[in-house]
Design a protein around this motif. Structure first.
Motif, PDB file in Angstrom:
ATOM      1  N   ALA A 155      -0.997  10.045   1.945  1.00  0.00           N
ATOM      2  CA  ALA A 155      -2.217   9.242   2.054  1.00  0.00           C
ATOM      3  C   ALA A 155      -2.290   8.356   0.818  1.00  0.00           C
ATOM      4  CB  ALA A 155      -3.453  10.125   2.161  1.00  0.00           C
ATOM      5  N   PRO A 156      -1.693   7.160   0.859  1.00  0.00           N
ATOM      6  CA  PRO A 156      -1.722   6.274  -0.312  1.00  0.00           C
ATOM      7  C   PRO A 156      -3.150   5.800  -0.587  1.00  0.00           C
ATOM      8  CG  PRO A 156      -0.060   5.571   1.292  1.00  0.00           C
ATOM      9  CD  PRO A 156      -0.919   6.583   1.963  1.00  0.00           C
ATOM     10  N   LEU A 157      -3.581   5.948  -1.824  1.00  0.00           N
ATOM     11  CA  LEU A 157      -4.936   5.554  -2.204  1.00  0.00           C
ATOM     12  C   LEU A 157      -4.945   4.139  -2.759  1.00  0.00           C
ATOM     13  CD1 LEU A 157      -6.021   8.861  -3.974  1.00  0.00           C
ATOM     14  CD2 LEU A 157      -6.697   8.079  -1.700  1.00  0.00           C
ATOM     15  N   PRO A 158      -6.013   3.390  -2.490  1.00  0.00           N
ATOM     16  CA  PRO A 158      -6.114   2.040  -3.067  1.00  0.00           C
ATOM     17  C   PRO A 158      -6.270   2.113  -4.575  1.00  0.00           C
ATOM     18  CG  PRO A 158      -8.154   2.650  -1.939  1.00  0.00           C
ATOM     19  CD  PRO A 158      -7.177   3.736  -1.648  1.00  0.00           C
ATOM     20  N   GLY A 159      -5.865   1.040  -5.240  1.00  0.00           N
ATOM     21  CA  GLY A 159      -6.009   0.970  -6.689  1.00  0.00           C
ATOM     22  C   GLY A 159      -4.710   1.105  -7.443  1.00  0.00           C
ATOM     23  N   GLY A 160      -3.610   1.299  -6.715  1.00  0.00           N
ATOM     24  CA  GLY A 160      -2.314   1.395  -7.368  1.00  0.00           C
ATOM     25  C   GLY A 160      -1.762   0.027  -7.726  1.00  0.00           C
ATOM     26  N   ASP A 161      -0.503   0.005  -8.141  1.00  0.00           N
ATOM     27  CA  ASP A 161       0.102  -1.228  -8.657  1.00  0.00           C
ATOM     28  C   ASP A 161       0.633  -2.152  -7.572  1.00  0.00           C
ATOM     29  OD1 ASP A 161      -0.421  -0.248 -11.174  1.00  0.00           O
ATOM     30  OD2 ASP A 161       1.622   0.452 -11.548  1.00  0.00           O
ATOM     31  N   LEU A 162       0.796  -1.649  -6.341  1.00  0.00           N
ATOM     32  CA  LEU A 162       1.416  -2.427  -5.281  1.00  0.00           C
ATOM     33  C   LEU A 162       0.432  -2.683  -4.147  1.00  0.00           C
ATOM     34  CD1 LEU A 162       4.773  -0.409  -4.947  1.00  0.00           C
ATOM     35  CD2 LEU A 162       4.424  -2.539  -6.209  1.00  0.00           C
ATOM     36  N   PRO A 163       0.598  -3.799  -3.420  1.00  0.00           N
ATOM     37  CA  PRO A 163      -0.175  -3.977  -2.190  1.00  0.00           C
ATOM     38  C   PRO A 163       0.133  -2.857  -1.207  1.00  0.00           C
ATOM     39  CG  PRO A 163       0.948  -6.014  -2.817  1.00  0.00           C
ATOM     40  CD  PRO A 163       1.505  -4.929  -3.699  1.00  0.00           C
ATOM     41  N   LEU A 164      -0.775  -2.639  -0.255  1.00  0.00           N
ATOM     42  CA  LEU A 164      -0.659  -1.510   0.655  1.00  0.00           C
ATOM     43  C   LEU A 164       0.688  -1.457   1.366  1.00  0.00           C
ATOM     44  CD1 LEU A 164      -1.789   0.870   2.307  1.00  0.00           C
ATOM     45  CD2 LEU A 164      -2.685  -0.812   3.914  1.00  0.00           C
ATOM     46  N   ALA A 165       1.097  -2.548   2.001  1.00  0.00           N
ATOM     47  CA  ALA A 165       2.342  -2.521   2.771  1.00  0.00           C
ATOM     48  C   ALA A 165       3.529  -2.191   1.880  1.00  0.00           C
ATOM     49  CB  ALA A 165       2.554  -3.861   3.474  1.00  0.00           C
ATOM     50  N   ASP A 166       3.554  -2.755   0.672  1.00  0.00           N
ATOM     51  CA  ASP A 166       4.648  -2.467  -0.255  1.00  0.00           C
ATOM     52  C   ASP A 166       4.617  -0.998  -0.696  1.00  0.00           C
ATOM     53  OD1 ASP A 166       5.482  -5.081  -0.071  1.00  0.00           O
ATOM     54  OD2 ASP A 166       4.505  -5.713  -1.937  1.00  0.00           O
ATOM     55  N   THR A 167       3.410  -0.454  -0.836  1.00  0.00           N
ATOM     56  CA  THR A 167       3.281   0.959  -1.203  1.00  0.00           C
ATOM     57  C   THR A 167       3.856   1.856  -0.118  1.00  0.00           C
ATOM     58  OG1 THR A 167       1.279   0.527  -2.514  1.00  0.00           O
ATOM     59  CG2 THR A 167       1.615   2.781  -1.759  1.00  0.00           C
ATOM     60  N   VAL A 168       3.500   1.581   1.138  1.00  0.00           N
ATOM     61  CA  VAL A 168       4.014   2.377   2.250  1.00  0.00           C
ATOM     62  C   VAL A 168       5.535   2.289   2.310  1.00  0.00           C
ATOM     63  CG1 VAL A 168       4.027   2.589   4.778  1.00  0.00           C
ATOM     64  CG2 VAL A 168       1.874   2.212   3.551  1.00  0.00           C
ATOM     65  N   ARG A 169       6.069   1.105   2.108  1.00  0.00           N
ATOM     66  CA  ARG A 169       7.533   0.957   2.141  1.00  0.00           C
ATOM     67  C   ARG A 169       8.182   1.670   0.961  1.00  0.00           C
ATOM     68  NH1 ARG A 169       5.898  -4.994   3.293  1.00  0.00           N
ATOM     69  NH2 ARG A 169       5.800  -4.996   5.568  1.00  0.00           N
ATOM     70  N   ALA A 170       7.568   1.585  -0.206  1.00  0.00           N
ATOM     71  CA  ALA A 170       8.165   2.180  -1.399  1.00  0.00           C
ATOM     72  C   ALA A 170       8.122   3.710  -1.364  1.00  0.00           C
ATOM     73  CB  ALA A 170       7.426   1.690  -2.645  1.00  0.00           C
ATOM     74  N   LEU A 171       7.170   4.283  -0.606  1.00  0.00           N
ATOM     75  CA  LEU A 171       7.069   5.735  -0.503  1.00  0.00           C
ATOM     76  C   LEU A 171       7.929   6.319   0.609  1.00  0.00           C
ATOM     77  CD1 LEU A 171       3.215   6.173  -1.040  1.00  0.00           C
ATOM     78  CD2 LEU A 171       5.034   6.802  -2.642  1.00  0.00           C
ATOM     79  N   ALA A 172       8.582   5.475   1.379  1.00  0.00           N
ATOM     80  CA  ALA A 172       9.406   5.949   2.490  1.00  0.00           C
ATOM     81  C   ALA A 172      10.527   6.838   1.971  1.00  0.00           C
ATOM     82  CB  ALA A 172       9.964   4.774   3.258  1.00  0.00           C
ATOM     83  N   PRO A 173      10.939   7.827   2.761  1.00  0.00           N
ATOM     84  CA  PRO A 173      11.908   8.808   2.251  1.00  0.00           C
ATOM     85  C   PRO A 173      13.245   8.214   1.833  1.00  0.00           C
ATOM     86  CG  PRO A 173      11.605   9.030   4.632  1.00  0.00           C
ATOM     87  CD  PRO A 173      10.529   8.127   4.133  1.00  0.00           C
ATOM     88  N   GLY A 174      13.637   7.121   2.452  1.00  0.00           N
ATOM     89  CA  GLY A 174      14.933   6.534   2.109  1.00  0.00           C
ATOM     90  C   GLY A 174      14.857   5.359   1.160  1.00  0.00           C
ATOM     91  N   ALA A 175      13.666   5.109   0.606  1.00  0.00           N
ATOM     92  CA  ALA A 175      13.504   3.932  -0.275  1.00  0.00           C
ATOM     93  C   ALA A 175      14.313   4.090  -1.557  1.00  0.00           C
ATOM     94  CB  ALA A 175      12.023   3.744  -0.606  1.00  0.00           C
TER      95      ALA A 175
END
Length: 318
Positions: free
Chosen positions: A298-318
């Motif tokens: 559950a990515p929370l707002p307020g991090g360093d990346l925009p939402l879509a980039d956060t979801v991609r960066a947290l992917a298991p194969g990133a």
């Protein structure tokens, strides 16, 4: 198959606004999408949409309360999703909390363990297509049968925070859902659940290298959750009672600022995943190594990346 889930809809988005990113999840390596039901979207509609947008994802509710719908309506909603995503839908149910059930939905939060157990038993029968006439401890059903039972009844998993509900999940359900715990806590939970039952947990994530900012974001959520009696009792059982006592006392006195300040850094760091994306992925894998079958990020707002980039960066194969 290693599972790696995501919470939908994404924070700050409506289900429709989440369409493109949900559709991208399987290509990123995500296997699951799990909804929630508190005060925003309901638990079922986002999954019905995702069933069309990402037809390979396993879809689950984490969780829908057993008090806020009648037993038959809950069975109808579950059957609808099971038909939309045959063999891919998991129904997560739980007691929820007195605030959601009583203050917001005009229900009576009474005998939560028994109500969850009774609802589980009713749903097993109803989703198998049986005609149900039964007096349970917490409710009675007379003559209900689904007009069309799903060809593949969904698995049913229980929100479970302490030994009684964890053991019920192991005996009668297909899994248990928990949250707000550390990798070390997973071992204690697994000890009550046993080795064979699926364990699912929502993990709150802040992708930022600014630890102070991550802790500030985490403290706001932790204070809101860990002052709820069921979560307070959970962390007493996990051994954090004394660490969290100053927070609870300040909250009870109405001093929200003091309550936030009273949460130790070590507790935030235990319960909120934060750091750069690689650090966060590694932390999630610590949970898996400790016995968690299905992490649901559950990515929370307020991090360093925009939402879509956060979801991609947290992917298991990133």
């Amino acid at each position: 198959m290693d599972r790696w889930g995501m919470t939908i809809p994404f924070f700050g988005q409506t289900p429709v606004e989440s369409k493109e990113l949900v559709a991208e999840l399987p290509a990123l390596g995500y296997t699951d999408a799990w909804s929630a039901e508190v005060g925003g979207t309901d638990g079922f509609v986002p999954l019905a949409l995702a069933a069309e947008w990402a037809p390979s994802l396993r879809l689950g509710t984490a969780i829908v309360p057993v008090y806020t719908r009648g037993p038959a309506l809950l069975a109808m909603s579950a059957a609808t999703l099971a038909d939309l995503a045959p063999g891919r839908f998991v129904l997560g149910i739980g007691a929820s909390s007195p605030v959601i059930v009583g203050n917001w939905n005009a229900g009576e939060f009474d005998k939560p363990y028994a109500r969850v157990r009774d609802t589980l038993r009713f749903l097993r029968a109803a989703l198998a297509g049986e005609k149900v006439t039964e007096s349970y401890e917490t409710f009675a059903v007379k003559g209900f049968r689904l007009e069309k039972a799903p060809a593949t009844p969904p698995k049913i998993v229980l929100a479970a925070l302490r030994p009684g509900m964890l053991r019920l999940a192991a005996r009668e359900a297909d899994g248990a859902i928990t949250n707000w715990l550390s990798p070390g806590d997973v071992r204690k939970v697994r000890g009550e659940l046993g080795p064979e039952t699926e364990l699912i947990a929502r993990l709150f994530v802040v992708v930022t290298e600014d630890a102070a900012k991550a802790r500030e974001i985490g403290r706001r959520l932790l204070a809101a959750y860990l002052t709820v009696p069921v979560y307070a009792a959970f962390h007493e059982w996990l051994g954090r009672g004394e660490l969290l006592r100053p927070m609870r006392e300040a909250w009870a006195a109405g001093d929200r600022k003091a309550a936030l300040k009273a949460i130790p850094d070590e507790v935030v760091d235990d319960l909120v995943v934060h750091g750069d994306a690689a650090t966060c992925r590694a932390r999630v894998r610590e949970y898996v190594a400790a016995g968690l079958d299905t992490p649901v990020l559950a990515p929370l707002p307020g991090g360093d990346l925009p939402l879509a980039d956060t979801v991609r960066a947290l992917a298991p194969g990133a």
